[in-house]
Enzyme design. Structure first.
Site, short mmCIF file in Angstrom:
data_model
loop_
_atom_site.label_atom_id
_atom_site.label_comp_id
_atom_site.label_asym_id
_atom_site.label_seq_id
_atom_site.Cartn_x
_atom_site.Cartn_y
_atom_site.Cartn_z
N GLU A 180 0.85 -1.20 0.00
CA GLU A 180 0.00 0.00 0.00
C GLU A 180 0.88 1.24 0.00
O GLU A 180 2.11 1.17 0.07
CB GLU A 180 -0.90 0.03 1.26
CG GLU A 180 -2.19 -0.77 1.15
CD GLU A 180 -3.28 -0.05 0.37
OE1 GLU A 180 -2.98 1.02 -0.22
OE2 GLU A 180 -4.41 -0.53 0.35
N ASN B 130 -5.88 4.48 7.38
CA ASN B 130 -5.71 3.80 6.10
C ASN B 130 -5.02 4.77 5.13
O ASN B 130 -3.94 5.25 5.43
CB ASN B 130 -7.05 3.28 5.57
CG ASN B 130 -6.90 2.07 4.68
OD1 ASN B 130 -5.97 1.28 4.87
ND2 ASN B 130 -7.78 1.88 3.72
N GLU C 8 -16.43 -3.87 8.09
CA GLU C 8 -17.60 -3.71 7.23
C GLU C 8 -18.89 -4.18 7.93
O GLU C 8 -19.99 -3.82 7.52
CB GLU C 8 -17.41 -4.45 5.92
CG GLU C 8 -16.43 -3.77 4.99
CD GLU C 8 -16.47 -4.32 3.58
OE1 GLU C 8 -17.53 -4.22 2.92
OE2 GLU C 8 -15.45 -4.88 3.15
N ASN D 105 -10.32 5.13 1.63
CA ASN D 105 -9.21 4.70 0.77
C ASN D 105 -8.70 5.86 -0.08
O ASN D 105 -8.47 6.94 0.45
CB ASN D 105 -9.63 3.48 -0.07
CG ASN D 105 -8.96 2.21 0.43
OD1 ASN D 105 -7.75 2.19 0.66
ND2 ASN D 105 -9.72 1.14 0.62
N ASP E 206 -9.81 0.95 -4.60
CA ASP E 206 -8.91 1.08 -3.45
C ASP E 206 -8.20 2.43 -3.56
O ASP E 206 -8.85 3.46 -3.52
CB ASP E 206 -7.94 -0.11 -3.42
CG ASP E 206 -7.35 -0.36 -2.05
OD1 ASP E 206 -6.98 0.62 -1.38
OD2 ASP E 206 -7.22 -1.53 -1.65
#
Length: 299
Positions: A16, A99, A117, A144, A194
């Site tokens: 990421e 995130n 979720e 995201n 994403d």
């Protein structure tokens, strides 16, 4: 546009947060599940790794200082690279952990958190200015990708379970968001959105995870105009880099993959580079934070 992705760094569990550092000519990225930050040198192909004591989700350049601003756990902190020690800047109070994050045109670090979720809407998107983090989007589930149009007046944003890319009007002077609308509805597109980045022409490049196996480009009016296919199922984030910002770097993931899946896709989790796209990125904006100011409270 025509280009093929090339694997340039060995697989991570959950790659990421790619960030091009133009001063050091390095592509920084993270492995969230391993709590590591990677430093990829395109000139040598070497990928250095530093382990932290918590998952690092996003990095940003620092204005007037060495190292990086990072989002780690429910914290925003300064990292004096390559030391893994973190100096607190601001705390985040919603969701399970930070995130994705990016720096706005005025130098604010805008970072989101994520929740399970099964409990939607428990996370948020924050704008961090100085040592203060304020919520700018509530009711988020998995915050995201985010980035800004070249003029800075539109912010693009992904809350993954919504399966779309949203656009907001953005006030650069105050960091205020308004007039939320859908740029691209991705419910009928394979995978889930994403991370994202915006190129110098205003195109929005969206990494498609959970079987999406691609990075998709959308024009500022929402038209889908290009797809880069990947040899792995899960694209997680994207960033332009290289001397002329003409290379697109793509992080990928092994998340939710079985041993059989990993035998089928042995490059899952790798860092990929795509060149010859015919567009370039924009230089990353450094975050403006008080590097010598004490922090009154930090969660």
């Amino acid at each position: 546009m025509s280009a093929d992705p090339v694997e340039v760094a060995a697989p991570a569990r959950l790659g990421e947060g790619p960030l091009w550092d133009p001063v050091r000519a390095r592509l920084m990225w993270v492995d969230l599940l391993a709590s590591t930050v990677h430093e990829f040198d395109p000139a040598t192909g070497h990928d250095a790794v530093v382990e932290f004591d918590r998952p690092v989700a996003a990095l940003a350049l620092l204005s007037g200082g060495d190292g990086y601003l990072v989002a780690a756990g429910l914290e925003v902190a300064v990292c004096a690279w390559p030391s893994p020690r973190l100096r607190p800047v601001a705390g985040l109070d919603r969701g399970e952990r930070a995130n994705d994050g990016a720096v706005d045109p005025a130098g604010r670090f805008v970072v989101g958190t994520m929740a399970d979720e099964a409990t939607p809407g428990q996370a948020a998107l924050y704008s961090v200015a100085g040592v203060t983090a304020r919520v700018v989007v509530e009711g988020v589930t998995i915050s995201n990708g985010l980035d800004w149009s070249p003029d800075g007046m539109t912010m693009y944003y992904v809350d993954t379970p919504l399966e779309r890319v949203d656009a907001f009007d953005y006030d650069i002077a105050t960091g205020a968001l308004s007039r939320r609308r859908v740029l691209a509805d991705l419910r009928d597109v394979p995978g889930r959105p994403d991370g994202l980045t915006v190129d110098a022409e205003g195109g929005v490049w969206v990494a498609m995870a959970r079987g999406g196996a691609a990075v998709r480009r959308f024009a500022p009016d929402g038209r889908a105009d290009h797809v880069v296919g990947l040899p792995v199922p899960n694209a997680t984030s994207v960033a332009f880099g290289g001397p002329d910002l003409g290379d697109l770097y793509v992080t990928t993931s092994q998340l939710r993959m079985t041993e059989d899946d990993l035998r089928t896709w042995p490059s899952a989790g790798a860092l990929f580079r795509v060149d010859d796209l015919g567009v370039t990125g924009r230089p990353p904006v450094p975050a403006r934070v008080p590097l010598d100011r004490p922090v009154p409270h930090f969660r």
